[in-house]
Design a protein around this motif. Structure first.
Motif, short mmCIF file in Angstrom:
data_model
loop_
_atom_site.label_atom_id
_atom_site.label_comp_id
_atom_site.label_asym_id
_atom_site.label_seq_id
_atom_site.Cartn_x
_atom_site.Cartn_y
_atom_site.Cartn_z
N ARG A 154 48.60 40.48 29.65
CA ARG A 154 47.31 40.57 30.72
C ARG A 154 47.75 40.64 32.20
O ARG A 154 46.81 41.02 32.94
N LEU A 155 48.98 40.69 32.17
CA LEU A 155 49.51 40.49 33.63
C LEU A 155 50.23 41.93 33.76
O LEU A 155 50.58 42.70 32.84
N ILE A 182 53.94 33.36 42.60
CA ILE A 182 52.91 33.81 41.98
C ILE A 182 51.74 32.64 42.03
O ILE A 182 50.51 32.94 41.95
N PRO A 221 45.26 34.80 34.98
CA PRO A 221 46.36 35.62 35.04
C PRO A 221 46.51 36.21 36.73
O PRO A 221 47.49 36.54 36.92
N GLN A 222 45.51 35.90 37.63
CA GLN A 222 45.67 36.27 38.82
C GLN A 222 46.35 35.37 39.74
O GLN A 222 46.29 35.50 40.79
N MET A 282 50.99 36.23 45.80
CA MET A 282 51.85 36.94 46.17
C MET A 282 51.80 37.62 47.54
O MET A 282 50.84 38.21 47.96
N HIS A 338 44.26 41.39 41.22
CA HIS A 338 45.49 41.76 41.82
C HIS A 338 45.82 43.21 41.64
O HIS A 338 45.29 43.76 40.80
N LEU A 398 49.18 31.14 34.28
CA LEU A 398 48.79 32.36 33.98
C LEU A 398 48.18 32.64 32.66
O LEU A 398 47.65 33.56 32.68
N SER A 399 48.63 31.83 31.76
CA SER A 399 47.63 31.88 30.63
C SER A 399 46.05 31.44 30.84
O SER A 399 45.28 32.46 30.34
N ILE A 400 45.84 30.56 31.78
CA ILE A 400 44.50 30.45 32.12
C ILE A 400 43.67 31.55 33.22
O ILE A 400 42.81 31.71 33.14
N THR A 434 44.84 33.29 44.51
CA THR A 434 44.46 34.65 44.83
C THR A 434 42.84 34.99 44.46
O THR A 434 42.48 34.31 43.62
N LEU A 490 53.91 27.40 35.03
CA LEU A 490 53.51 29.12 35.21
C LEU A 490 52.91 29.42 33.85
O LEU A 490 51.85 30.28 34.01
N VAL A 491 53.85 29.41 32.94
CA VAL A 491 52.93 29.97 31.60
C VAL A 491 51.68 29.29 31.51
O VAL A 491 50.58 30.27 31.20
N PHE A 513 56.94 37.00 34.54
CA PHE A 513 56.45 36.32 33.62
C PHE A 513 57.59 36.17 32.61
O PHE A 513 57.97 35.24 32.05
#
Lengths: 343, 287
Positions: A111-112, B229, B278-279, B233, B287, B274-276, B283, B270-271, A120
């Motif tokens: 998704r990134l 992140i 992604p941006q 960024m 992005h 970003l799973s919840i 931010t 982080l995982v 990641f």
């Protein structure tokens, strides 16, 4: 002359010459060690082919590839050493494991985009390394896994010997190359390339980005798992250092030297670099002093690597020849006409 | 209560270091949109240069820190000129691979020159401060104060001086910055110099309570990436806040959860984030 010779290399029949060379290699090798080095180069090449699917064709820099390699190796190693599975069921389990973990990592990480994806996956690779290093009850921690079963030869061949394992690895390498060759010419392969060339453009052509990227990722991690399982059966000792991110960087070097996104690039790059490091023994530890700047040099001046640069050189030359021929033909035509007019 | 405070101090120390490293990373990202994987190597070189000036040449801690800052800043500029400048029109994957190339080269070079051993580097600040039973080693206090000074100094430089503003301008809007006549090359070189200097200072501050070795940058740089992140960024306040979040989580998690897994906490965080989202956390928009 050179051009003709070079053009021969791109003929489909050439591959049979290389297969024949690979088959007779153990007979002409000077010692067992050389066969062993070649076999390990083949194992790495299989992993690099996997990396080429997601990074070369699909354009997503996956920095967890070494982690998946180690995941395959650990799955096989732990199942055979601690749970006394025999090699081939554990081998299938290792492939299934890397595919399943690859799927779940893929649906989250893909998704990134671009940098986010690279960072990641770097973190995912590191988590894998940490788990192998710290989760002692399962993985034996820093001690590593010993007594891994060799591939089962069913009483016909003994895969603890170097030459049989060489041929076994060679068979898997050829299967991998055959599969990747089919893939790169198929609609799916072209879909991956379309995604690399532009997310939005691919999407506007009706390509389901997420599904295809996850598919590419799962394929790539499965090949990493395949290479890892072969590696574990060959070396028969693995440790958390096998998941070190440096191995991922090694694989990126092989891929880039050979030619990213090309069919024979991963093989050319891996064999070339592995033998280069072998022949310069003192470099084993400091190889990165050479390879670091080499990576930088390549991405600046030859981003397409050996194979890619060779192909574009060949293309330019044949194109140039054809143009020259056409021009000559044209000028002959015009002179001819002039003569006619005079007459 | 004291134990909690002690852990909070540790968290603040870690957070200060992480913030400094992440600041350099986020500055470069803001200007050039390069995730500079070589930044951890610059941090490591910074520690080794200080070690070299202090132990081998016998310079004072502060002089060594300045010298190391200057060397690493020059190294950063060199990287920009020789590697990232020629790659400015290439696809983004090339920048990343080139940065990895620099990282591998610097690490192997340092390992060849100094060996792979773990080294100790002691600073002149070895005492401890005892504030009503709360024990703070002087070096830790120095880290917190030093980081605060550097962050405030950087803010003043970016906001109050003309040269600093050109960096901010280019980070905010590239084309706009070109239109008002800002020299992109100068800004890029300056950004790399500042980023390298911050990394060297961070390494010099942190090395006395840690060890100096060629692979010391690995974990720090990965955590710095996690931080930028989380913080967005290119965002400067984001780098500081993110650094503190990771620093505190690690100090508290390492104490109350598991010391073995304290290094995983940042990545697991982080995982999950970003799973919840992604941006990233801070931010706005895509992005």
């Amino acid at each position: 002359m050179w051009l003709k010779l070079a053009a021969l290399l791109t003929r489909p029949a050439t591959k049979y010459v290389f297969i024949a060379l690979a088959l007779v290699f153990p007979l002409v090798a000077q010692n067992e060690y050389q066969i062993y080095v070649m076999a390990s180069a083949f194992v790495w090449a299989i992993a690099v082919y996997g990396l080429n699917i997601i990074t070369g064709y699909c354009g997503q820099l996956n920095l967890a590839h070494g982690g998946f390699f180690a995941l395959g190796a650990y799955t096989l190693g732990l199942l055979t050493a601690d749970y006394s599975w025999s090699y081939w069921p554990a081998f299938v389990a290792a492939l299934a494991m890397t595919a399943v973990v690859g799927f779940f990592v893929g649906i989250v990480s893909l998704r990134l985009k671009e940098h986010y994806f690279a960072i990641f996956t770097l973190c995912v690779g590191f988590i894998m390394y940490m788990l192998m290093d710290k989760w002692e009850e399962l993985t034996h921690g820093p001690v590593g896994v010993r007594n891994i079963a060799p591939p089962n030869g069913f009483g016909l061949v003994d895969f603890t010997e170097t030459t049989p394992i060489y041929y076994l690895v060679l068979v898997f390498l050829m299967l991998t190359m055959w599969f990747i060759g089919r893939l790169s010419r198929s609609l799916l392969g072209r879909t991956f390339t379309a995604i690399r060339n532009g997310d939005e453009l691919a999407q506007s052509l009706g390509i389901n980005l997420m599904r295809n990227k996850v598919l590419a990722f799962v394929l790539s991690t499965t090949f990493a798992g395949l290479a890892g399982a072969l590696y574990a059966g060959m070396v028969r000792f693995i440790g958390p250092e096998d998941a070190n991110v440096l191995h991922t960087f090694d694989m990126i070097t092989y891929l880039l030297v050979g030619g990213i996104g090309t069919l024979s690039g991963p093989l050319v790059g891996t064999i070339g670099i592995v033998w280069l490091t072998q022949s310069l023994q003192f470099m084993e530890e400091y190889r990165m002093i050479l390879f670091g700047p080499l990576l930088v040099f390549l991405v600046i001046f030859f981003p397409r690597g050996i194979v890619g640069s060779f192909l574009s050189w060949l293309h330019r030359r044949t194109q140039g020849k054809a143009e020259a021929a056409a021009k000559a033909q044209q000028s002959r035509d015009t002179t001819g006409r002039r003569v006619n007019n005079n007459a | 209560m004291n134990i909690l405070l002690q852990n909070l101090i540790n968290g603040l120390t870690l957070g200060s270091i992480y913030s400094l490293v992440a600041l350099g990373l986020t500055l470069v990202y803001g200007i050039l949109h390069i995730p500079n994987f070589a930044h951890g190597a610059l941090y490591m070189v910074g520690a080794f240069m200080t070690y070299f000036f202090m132990v081998d040449l016998g310079a004072h801690y502060w002089i060594a820190m300045l010298g190391s800052g200057a060397v690493v800043a020059a190294l950063g500029v060199l990287c920009e000129r020789l590697v990232f400048h020629p790659l400015r029109h290439s696809p983004p994957i090339h920048d990343k691979i080139a940065a990895i190339g620099i990282l591998l080269f610097l690490e192997a070079l340092v390992q060849m020159l100094w060996g792979a051993d773990f080294r100790r580097m002691s600073s002149p600040f070895t005492g401890v401060m005892n504030i009503q039973g709360l024990i703070i080693p002087e070096q830790r206090a120095l880290i917190i104060a030093g980081a605060a000074v550097l962050v405030v100094g950087l803010q003043l430089f970016l906001r109050r001086t003309m040269t600093g503003s050109t960096i901010l301008a280019m980070a905010q809007n590239r084309e706009g910055a070109f239109l008002v006549g800002i020299d992109a090359n100068r800004v890029a070189m300056m950004t790399f110099a500042i980023s390298g200097m911050l990394a060297a200072f961070a390494a010099t501050l942190y090395a006395p309570i840690n060890l100096v070795y060629p692979a010391m940058g690995h974990l720090v740089i990965m955590k710095a990436f996690v931080i930028i992140i989380i913080g967005g960024m290119g965002s400067i306040p984001g780098a500081v806040i993110g650094g503190m979040i990771i620093g505190f989580t690690e100090a508290l998690g390492g104490f109350y959860l598991s010391n073995d897994y304290k290094d995983v906490i940042a990545f697991a965080l982080l995982v999950v984030i970003l799973s919840i989202r992604p941006q990233g956390l801070f931010t706005k928009g895509a992005h």
